[in-house]
Write a protein that holds these residues in place. Structure first.
Motif, PDB file in Angstrom:
ATOM      1  N   TRP A   1      29.873  43.508  30.198  1.00 40.70           N
ATOM      2  CA  TRP A   1      31.855  44.276  30.139  1.00 40.70           C
ATOM      3  C   TRP A   1      31.239  45.265  29.788  1.00 40.70           C
ATOM      4  O   TRP A   1      32.877  45.587  30.397  1.00 40.70           O
ATOM      5  CB  TRP A   1      31.499  43.307  28.513  1.00 40.70           C
TER       6      TRP A   1
ATOM      7  N   ASN B   1      20.586  35.677  30.215  1.00 41.88           N
ATOM      8  CA  ASN B   1      21.705  37.018  31.291  1.00 41.88           C
ATOM      9  C   ASN B   1      20.670  36.761  32.136  1.00 41.88           C
ATOM     10  O   ASN B   1      21.877  36.917  33.133  1.00 41.88           O
ATOM     11  CB  ASN B   1      20.563  38.151  30.342  1.00 41.88           C
TER      12      ASN B   1
ATOM     13  N   LYS C   1      22.351  34.420  34.454  1.00 36.25           N
ATOM     14  CA  LYS C   1      23.633  34.445  34.765  1.00 36.25           C
ATOM     15  C   LYS C   1      23.505  35.494  36.257  1.00 36.25           C
ATOM     16  O   LYS C   1      24.096  35.567  37.179  1.00 36.25           O
ATOM     17  CB  LYS C   1      24.515  34.987  33.980  1.00 36.25           C
TER      18      LYS C   1
ATOM     19  N   LYS D   1      25.033  34.379  39.880  1.00 34.21           N
ATOM     20  CA  LYS D   1      25.630  35.740  40.817  1.00 34.21           C
ATOM     21  C   LYS D   1      25.309  36.073  41.992  1.00 34.21           C
ATOM     22  O   LYS D   1      26.239  36.277  42.781  1.00 34.21           O
ATOM     23  CB  LYS D   1      26.727  36.646  39.850  1.00 34.21           C
TER      24      LYS D   1
ATOM     25  N   LEU E   1      28.475  29.023  36.070  1.00 30.06           N
ATOM     26  CA  LEU E   1      27.549  28.193  35.967  1.00 30.06           C
ATOM     27  C   LEU E   1      27.657  27.612  34.818  1.00 30.06           C
ATOM     28  O   LEU E   1      27.967  28.335  33.571  1.00 30.06           O
ATOM     29  CB  LEU E   1      26.343  29.420  35.648  1.00 30.06           C
TER      30      LEU E   1
ATOM     31  N   ASN F   1      23.202  34.484  25.357  1.00 26.01           N
ATOM     32  CA  ASN F   1      23.015  35.412  25.670  1.00 26.01           C
ATOM     33  C   ASN F   1      23.024  35.963  24.091  1.00 26.01           C
ATOM     34  O   ASN F   1      22.747  36.927  23.131  1.00 26.01           O
ATOM     35  CB  ASN F   1      23.354  36.180  26.956  1.00 26.01           C
ATOM     36  N   TYR F   2      24.392  36.035  23.541  1.00 19.66           N
ATOM     37  CA  TYR F   2      24.938  36.528  22.513  1.00 19.66           C
ATOM     38  C   TYR F   2      24.447  36.266  21.133  1.00 19.66           C
ATOM     39  O   TYR F   2      22.841  36.992  20.434  1.00 19.66           O
ATOM     40  CB  TYR F   2      26.473  36.610  21.896  1.00 19.66           C
TER      41      TYR F   2
ATOM     42  N   ASP G   1      20.611  37.761  22.098  1.00 23.69           N
ATOM     43  CA  ASP G   1      20.470  39.168  21.075  1.00 23.69           C
ATOM     44  C   ASP G   1      20.959  38.920  19.405  1.00 23.69           C
ATOM     45  O   ASP G   1      19.855  39.717  18.659  1.00 23.69           O
ATOM     46  CB  ASP G   1      21.866  39.950  21.829  1.00 23.69           C
TER      47      ASP G   1
ATOM     48  N   ARG H   1      33.681  40.698  20.566  1.00 27.34           N
ATOM     49  CA  ARG H   1      33.714  40.709  21.825  1.00 27.34           C
ATOM     50  C   ARG H   1      33.739  39.481  22.112  1.00 27.34           C
ATOM     51  O   ARG H   1      34.580  38.905  23.981  1.00 27.34           O
ATOM     52  CB  ARG H   1      32.155  41.016  21.862  1.00 27.34           C
TER      53      ARG H   1
ATOM     54  N   ASP I   1      36.310  38.738  25.687  1.00 27.74           N
ATOM     55  CA  ASP I   1      35.463  37.992  27.294  1.00 27.74           C
ATOM     56  C   ASP I   1      36.497  36.582  27.332  1.00 27.74           C
ATOM     57  O   ASP I   1      36.331  36.155  28.523  1.00 27.74           O
ATOM     58  CB  ASP I   1      33.673  37.719  26.929  1.00 27.74           C
TER      59      ASP I   1
ATOM     60  N   ARG J   1      39.630  37.807  29.086  1.00 31.74           N
ATOM     61  CA  ARG J   1      39.604  37.967  29.975  1.00 31.74           C
ATOM     62  C   ARG J   1      39.347  36.257  31.302  1.00 31.74           C
ATOM     63  O   ARG J   1      39.846  36.546  31.963  1.00 31.74           O
ATOM     64  CB  ARG J   1      38.547  39.200  30.021  1.00 31.74           C
TER      65      ARG J   1
ATOM     66  N   LYS K   1      41.013  34.949  34.391  1.00 27.89           N
ATOM     67  CA  LYS K   1      41.108  34.788  35.569  1.00 27.89           C
ATOM     68  C   LYS K   1      40.743  34.035  36.338  1.00 27.89           C
ATOM     69  O   LYS K   1      40.413  34.095  37.116  1.00 27.89           O
ATOM     70  CB  LYS K   1      39.718  35.632  35.307  1.00 27.89           C
ATOM     71  N   TYR K   2      39.986  32.806  35.245  1.00 28.52           N
ATOM     72  CA  TYR K   2      39.363  31.747  35.813  1.00 28.52           C
ATOM     73  C   TYR K   2      40.238  30.608  36.029  1.00 28.52           C
ATOM     74  O   TYR K   2      39.998  29.385  36.580  1.00 28.52           O
ATOM     75  CB  TYR K   2      38.134  31.096  35.412  1.00 28.52           C
TER      76      TYR K   2
HETATM   77  P1  NDP Z   1      27.758  38.778  29.667  1.00 25.36           P
HETATM   78  O1  NDP Z   1      26.785  39.775  30.199  1.00 25.36           O
HETATM   79  O2  NDP Z   1      28.106  37.377  28.957  1.00 25.36           O
HETATM   80  O3  NDP Z   1      28.924  38.960  30.265  1.00 25.36           O
HETATM   81  C1  NDP Z   1      30.477  38.366  30.607  1.00 25.36           C
HETATM   82  C2  NDP Z   1      31.266  38.153  31.896  1.00 25.36           C
HETATM   83  O4  NDP Z   1      30.535  36.998  32.226  1.00 25.36           O
HETATM   84  C3  NDP Z   1      31.830  37.256  32.077  1.00 25.36           C
HETATM   85  O5  NDP Z   1      33.200  37.868  31.411  1.00 25.36           O
HETATM   86  C4  NDP Z   1      31.754  36.526  33.254  1.00 25.36           C
HETATM   87  O6  NDP Z   1      32.639  37.664  33.705  1.00 25.36           O
HETATM   88  C5  NDP Z   1      31.029  36.416  32.942  1.00 25.36           C
HETATM   89  N1  NDP Z   1      30.699  35.083  32.430  1.00 25.36           N
HETATM   90  C6  NDP Z   1      30.786  34.001  31.614  1.00 25.36           C
HETATM   91  N2  NDP Z   1      30.458  32.836  32.140  1.00 25.36           N
HETATM   92  C7  NDP Z   1      30.227  32.889  32.982  1.00 25.36           C
HETATM   93  C8  NDP Z   1      28.721  31.504  33.333  1.00 25.36           C
HETATM   94  N3  NDP Z   1      29.533  30.545  32.879  1.00 25.36           N
HETATM   95  N4  NDP Z   1      28.667  31.417  34.472  1.00 25.36           N
HETATM   96  C9  NDP Z   1      29.203  33.156  34.980  1.00 25.36           C
HETATM   97  N5  NDP Z   1      29.622  33.699  34.872  1.00 25.36           N
HETATM   98  C10 NDP Z   1      30.137  33.819  33.701  1.00 25.36           C
HETATM   99  O7  NDP Z   1      28.530  40.098  28.643  1.00 25.36           O
HETATM  100  P2  NDP Z   1      28.335  41.296  27.478  1.00 25.36           P
HETATM  101  O8  NDP Z   1      28.550  41.822  29.070  1.00 25.36           O
HETATM  102  O9  NDP Z   1      29.122  41.574  26.698  1.00 25.36           O
HETATM  103  O10 NDP Z   1      27.010  40.878  27.342  1.00 25.36           O
HETATM  104  C11 NDP Z   1      25.926  41.137  27.828  1.00 25.36           C
HETATM  105  C12 NDP Z   1      24.748  40.956  26.971  1.00 25.36           C
HETATM  106  O11 NDP Z   1      24.251  42.752  26.475  1.00 25.36           O
HETATM  107  C13 NDP Z   1      24.470  40.305  26.032  1.00 25.36           C
HETATM  108  O12 NDP Z   1      23.107  39.554  26.075  1.00 25.36           O
HETATM  109  C14 NDP Z   1      24.722  40.939  25.165  1.00 25.36           C
HETATM  110  O13 NDP Z   1      24.124  40.266  23.719  1.00 25.36           O
HETATM  111  C15 NDP Z   1      24.323  42.362  24.832  1.00 25.36           C
HETATM  112  N6  NDP Z   1      25.445  43.091  24.336  1.00 25.36           N
HETATM  113  C16 NDP Z   1      24.299  44.430  23.364  1.00 25.36           C
HETATM  114  C17 NDP Z   1      24.825  45.133  22.749  1.00 25.36           C
HETATM  115  C18 NDP Z   1      23.989  45.578  21.680  1.00 25.36           C
HETATM  116  O14 NDP Z   1      24.704  46.277  20.595  1.00 25.36           O
HETATM  117  N7  NDP Z   1      22.995  46.131  21.032  1.00 25.36           N
HETATM  118  C19 NDP Z   1      26.512  45.287  22.366  1.00 25.36           C
HETATM  119  C20 NDP Z   1      27.226  44.696  23.757  1.00 25.36           C
HETATM  120  C21 NDP Z   1      26.568  43.360  24.208  1.00 25.36           C
HETATM  121  P3  NDP Z   1      33.063  37.752  35.211  1.00 25.36           P
HETATM  122  O15 NDP Z   1      34.556  37.693  35.718  1.00 25.36           O
HETATM  123  O16 NDP Z   1      32.070  38.735  36.239  1.00 25.36           O
HETATM  124  O17 NDP Z   1      32.401  36.094  35.721  1.00 25.36           O
END
Ligand code: NDP
Length: 399
Positions: free
Chosen positions: A222, A292, A295, A299, A319, A331-332, A335, A367, A371, A374, A378-379
């Motif tokens: 994100w 993570n 996904k 992709k 997915l 993934n959240y 984390d 978040r 998300d 968004r 988008k979808y």
């Molecule tokens: P994600 O990696 O979950 O990305 C979200 C995006 O993934 C969506 O916008 C969409 O993007 C795509 N997506 C969502 N659902 C699906 C699905 N079912 N199939 C395919 N694509 C999908 O979120 P983040 O970027 O927020 O987080 C990434 C990692 O970073 C996480 O593990 C999180 O816990 C960690 N993190 C850690 C933080 C910290 O402070 N420690 C802060 C923030 C995040 P698209 O439009 O490309 O399809």
């Protein structure tokens, strides 16, 4: 009665005097010294040079709205290992104290804060004056100075060819490890190394190293794909991550000073590795990394089997099996559970070490909502179908 009131006013006086003394000690250490500025400059210059010249896989970022794709050189693991080696050798040769960060934590914090303010003011000005039309550099100006400075104006601003967003998040994650290592060195020196500290250090080091082993996954997160570069992100990367995520280490170091016998480090380490926290950490790590990774692989090649079976795909884009079939943001969940692993070794006598998991819970819920908005936009109907198939957001059957 009068003696009681004299006594309590005396206590108040003592308390306020102590507070004043604490503040008097605290305030000067918040002023950045020239040494803290040198440390920061050295760190940023090293990262800039290492990021450019060290070999690493070059990854194409997601396709932006104008069809362009940025390239990211994922050499963070190499850059980090080399930096730790350089610092280790310098410490051994007596050129640099390994305690430089632990002893100057507050000064470094304030120097970093000032840097964040300055750099985001520059980003604001360059963003506002830009006439670039590309998705990366097109200015998004709301007209509200505070809003634009806080959220940023451009998606992927660069400086001498360096992608600043990727650079800052890397600096923050490495900074977290360097702070931890310096506090670890201090604990060794004080003879106050404890089991809590060892566990915290092992878990964080694994988490950070894992981040750099899988640095390419960062390119589809994100922050990289959706967030513009303003004070919120720069502050979050450079100050919030390294200085607040290491609170447990600061706390354990200060709480344990001179309490533990340092002669039994090795036996403690062996005990620690054999205990439940390590086992729990591995399970939580599997959820975090597994989700993570699934996904990311999906992709890149949407037909790759998930857990040995062909993936369930909604509308050819989303997915809906593996971790992504259990909850929409497993993934959240992983984390959050990992964040708890960093704090549990500190015990439950104080809420302070739980700052990170609590903060992360709030951040990730917020978040996840953004998300989802968004993705819904988008979808469209594909997203609605995904919601039907996978009704839970983060924690199955609860949320
Ligand atoms: P994600 O990696 O979950 O990305 C979200 C995006 O993934 C969506 O916008 C969409 O993007 C795509 N997506 C969502 N659902 C699906 C699905 N079912 N199939 C395919 N694509 C999908 O979120 P983040 O970027 O927020 O987080 C990434 C990692 O970073 C996480 O593990 C999180 O816990 C960690 N993190 C850690 C933080 C910290 O402070 N420690 C802060 C923030 C995040 P698209 O439009 O490309 O399809």
């Amino acid at each position: 009665n009068s003696s009681e009131s004299v006594h309590s006013s005396f206590e108040c006086f003592v308390e306020s005097t102590m507070l004043e003394m604490d503040l008097r000690l605290l305030l000067p250490s918040l002023v950045p010294s020239s040494q803290s500025v040198y440390v920061l400059v050295f760190y940023f210059v090293y990262l800039a040079v290492a990021g450019e010249i060290l070999p690493g896989k070059v990854i194409r970022g997601v396709v932006l709205s104008d069809g362009s794709q940025l390239r990211y050189r994922c050499n963070g693991l190499f850059a980090l290992s080399l930096l730790v080696a350089i610092l280790g050798i310098s410490a051994k040769l007596g050129v640099l104290s390994p305690l430089v960060v632990a002893d100057r934590g507050l000064e470094l914090l304030s120097a970093t804060f000032i840097f964040c303010v300055l750099v985001t003011l520059v980003l604001y000005i360059t963003g506002r004056t830009s006439s670039d039309k590309s998705s990366s550099l097109k200015p998004h100006v709301s007209g509200n100075l505070l809003h634009d400075w806080w959220f940023g104006i451009q998606l992927n601003p660069q400086f001498i060819g360096i992608d600043l967003k990727f650079f800052f998040v890397r600096a923050g994650m490495m900074g977290w490890l360097l702070i931890n290592l310096s506090i670890l060195a201090k604990s060794f020196q004080d003879g106050s190394l404890s089991q809590s500290m060892i566990l915290y250090q092992i878990f964080c080091a694994l988490y950070i190293l894992d981040y750099f082993v899988h640095e390419e996954y960062m390119t589809s997160t994100w922050d990289i794909i959706a967030e513009r570069l303003g004070f919120m992100l720069v502050f979050g990367d450079l100050l919030w991550i390294p200085f607040t995520f290491s609170i447990q280490a600061w706390m354990v170091a200060f709480a344990q000073q001179s309490r533990t016998n340092s002669s039994c480090y090795c036996s403690q380490l062996l005990c620690v590795l054999d205990r439940k926290p390590t086992f729990l950490f591995s399970g939580r790590y599997m959820v975090f990394r597994g989700a993570n990774k699934q996904k990311h692989i999906f992709k890149k090649s949407p037909k790759t089997p998930i857990w040995g079976k062909p993936p369930v795909v909604v509308g050819g884009k989303l997915l809906a099996s593996g971790y992504w079939g259990i909850a929409r943001h497993c993934n959240y969940l992983g984390d959050l559970m990992l964040a708890l692993s960093f704090s549990l070794p500190c015990g439950i006598s104080s809420p302070v070490p739980y700052f990170y998991p609590i903060y992360l819970l709030i951040l990730l819920i917020w978040r996840e909502r953004r998300d989802e908005e968004r993705c819904a936009e988008k979808y469209k109907e594909i997203w609605a179908e995904y919601l039907r198939l996978v009704p839970y957001r983060i924690l199955p059957y609860v949320y």
